[in-house]
Design a protein around this motif. Structure first.
Motif, mmCIF file in Angstrom:
data_model
loop_
_atom_site.group_PDB
_atom_site.id
_atom_site.type_symbol
_atom_site.label_atom_id
_atom_site.label_comp_id
_atom_site.label_asym_id
_atom_site.label_seq_id
_atom_site.Cartn_x
_atom_site.Cartn_y
_atom_site.Cartn_z
ATOM 1 N N LYS A 12 0.850 -1.198 0.000
ATOM 2 C CA LYS A 12 0.000 0.000 0.000
ATOM 3 C C LYS A 12 0.879 1.240 0.000
ATOM 4 O O LYS A 12 1.749 1.392 0.862
ATOM 5 N N THR A 44 -6.052 -0.251 9.873
ATOM 6 C CA THR A 44 -7.231 0.186 9.123
ATOM 7 C C THR A 44 -6.946 0.153 7.623
ATOM 8 O O THR A 44 -7.793 -0.268 6.823
ATOM 9 N N THR A 45 -5.726 0.565 7.268
ATOM 10 C CA THR A 45 -5.341 0.561 5.856
ATOM 11 C C THR A 45 -5.493 -0.836 5.263
ATOM 12 O O THR A 45 -6.071 -1.014 4.186
ATOM 13 N N ARG A 48 -9.178 -1.899 5.007
ATOM 14 C CA ARG A 48 -9.848 -1.227 3.889
ATOM 15 C C ARG A 48 -9.418 -1.804 2.538
ATOM 16 O O ARG A 48 -10.173 -1.755 1.572
ATOM 17 N N ALA A 51 -11.567 -4.771 2.229
ATOM 18 C CA ALA A 51 -12.958 -4.364 1.965
ATOM 19 C C ALA A 51 -13.155 -3.810 0.555
ATOM 20 O O ALA A 51 -14.254 -3.854 0.012
ATOM 21 N N PHE A 53 -12.093 -0.536 -0.161
ATOM 22 C CA PHE A 53 -12.145 0.929 -0.057
ATOM 23 C C PHE A 53 -10.776 1.559 -0.324
ATOM 24 O O PHE A 53 -10.663 2.768 -0.463
ATOM 25 N N ASN A 54 -9.717 0.737 -0.322
ATOM 26 C CA ASN A 54 -8.363 1.208 -0.630
ATOM 27 C C ASN A 54 -7.846 0.449 -1.841
ATOM 28 O O ASN A 54 -8.072 -0.761 -1.942
ATOM 29 N N ALA A 73 -15.805 -2.774 -4.141
ATOM 30 C CA ALA A 73 -16.218 -3.057 -2.762
ATOM 31 C C ALA A 73 -17.619 -3.687 -2.691
ATOM 32 O O ALA A 73 -17.811 -4.678 -1.982
ATOM 33 N N MET A 80 -19.359 -5.004 7.409
ATOM 34 C CA MET A 80 -18.412 -4.162 8.152
ATOM 35 C C MET A 80 -19.032 -3.540 9.383
ATOM 36 O O MET A 80 -20.181 -3.102 9.356
ATOM 37 N N PHE A 82 -17.914 -0.561 12.243
ATOM 38 C CA PHE A 82 -16.924 0.476 12.549
ATOM 39 C C PHE A 82 -17.030 0.908 14.004
ATOM 40 O O PHE A 82 -17.959 0.560 14.712
ATOM 41 N N ASP A 159 -13.545 -2.739 12.664
ATOM 42 C CA ASP A 159 -12.459 -1.796 12.945
ATOM 43 C C ASP A 159 -12.700 -1.095 14.276
ATOM 44 O O ASP A 159 -13.524 -0.195 14.369
#
Ligand SMILES: Nc1ncnc2c1ncn2[C@@H]1O[C@H](COP(=O)(O)OP(=O)(O)O)[C@@H](O)[C@H]1O
Ligand SMILES: [Mg+2]
Length: 263
Positions: A12, A44-45, A48, A51, A53-54, A73, A80, A82, A159
């Motif tokens: 990443k 979190t990175t 995600r 998931a 989202f990244n 996604a 998920m 949060f 998360d």
């Protein structure tokens, strides 16, 4: 259907900055797997990235045999939860839980059956007609959990779901989450910076530092056999002694401490 998750040399980057330099990990189907590490280490990175989202700058993530890097996604079938409950304030508990099933155009009878069941599993049946504002933090987080599970996701990602709750509730909710996860049997990746929480809730824990996994093992092993200095100081209560281990002629080993002591 729950799946196994395989990350192979995953990278990443944000611009020039590399957050995760190449991470490999295998999460088993049905496992409660926790990413544990200090704030900013990349938990979190990574979540995600799983998931969707990244973006993923290198390597691959697979659900069983399927490479998911380029699957958007909303097509990864993820549940998920949060830190902020992210439930709809204008919908009742029941309507919140129904929401994902309506989107998926699940027939009414089946929807009712699934919602009834999951409300029972997370123990909020008696609050089903309330609006979220009339629920405690713990109850709201149960709604969020029910809403994530009711769609029968392939994996459940959480998360820091308990960070907003007070200490007593946090401990209660640990057992609730663990019980629900085992009952539903879904592969779960759970993120926390709280070692006690990780030790009490997980099948296995991966201890992270600066985007790299230091050790992956069962809680008991992490606690009693930390792999390196970082893990041993991050987990539990430890004393560190610097020393050298030498082999004696008769095959026994001796430890000499830097301060002159000997074992
Ligand atoms: N969108 C972003 N752009 C640039 N840097 C980011 C972004 N998101 C997170 N980071 C950085 O990535 C690192 C890891 O963050 P994060 O995954 O949120 O850590 P954790 O969840 O373990 O606390 C941090 O240094 C953070 O500043
Ligand atoms: Mg985080």
């Amino acid at each position: 259907m729950s799946v196994a998750i395989h990350a192979d040399q995953v990278i990443k980057r944000y611009g020039e900055v590399t957050i995760i330099p190449g991470l490999t990990e295998h999460i088993r189907n049905g496992e409660f797997f926790t990413l544990l590490g200090p704030s900013g280490c990349g938990k979190t990175t990574l979540l995600r990235m799983i998931a969707g989202f990244n973006s993923i700058e290198g390597g691959g993530i697979r659900f069983n045999d399927t490479l998911i890097n380029d699957i958007p996604a909303h097509k990864r079938n993820i549940g998920m939860v949060f830190q902020s409950y992210a439930i709809f304030p204008h919908l009742t508990v029941r309507e919140n839980v129904e929401y994902g099933l309506k989107l998926r155009k699940i027939p009414k009878d089946e929807m009712k059956e699934r919602v009834d069941k999951i409300l029972d599993v997370v123990q909020i049946t008696e609050y089903q007609d309330r609006l979220p504002e009339r629920l405690s933090g713990g109850q709201q987080q149960r709604v969020a959990l029910a809403r994530a599970i009711v769609i029968h996701p392939s994996v459940l990602l959480m998360d820091e779901p308990l960070s907003n709750l007070d200490a007593k509730l946090r401990v209660e909710m640990r057992s609730a989450i663990r019980a629900v996860q085992k009952q539903v049997g879904i592969t779960t990746v759970y993120v926390t910076h709280d070692q006690e929480e990780a030790l009490s809730i997980s099948d296995r824990i991966a201890v992270m530092r600066k985007g790299e996994i230091q050790q992956t093992a069962r809680p008991h092993t992490i606690y009693t056999r930390p792999y390196n200095v970082f893990v041993s100081t991050f987990i539990g209560h430890s004393n560190l002694f610097r020393g050298t281990i030498g082999a004696l002629r008769d095959g026994r080993r001796e430890v000499r401490f830097a301060d002159g002591g000997q074992l």
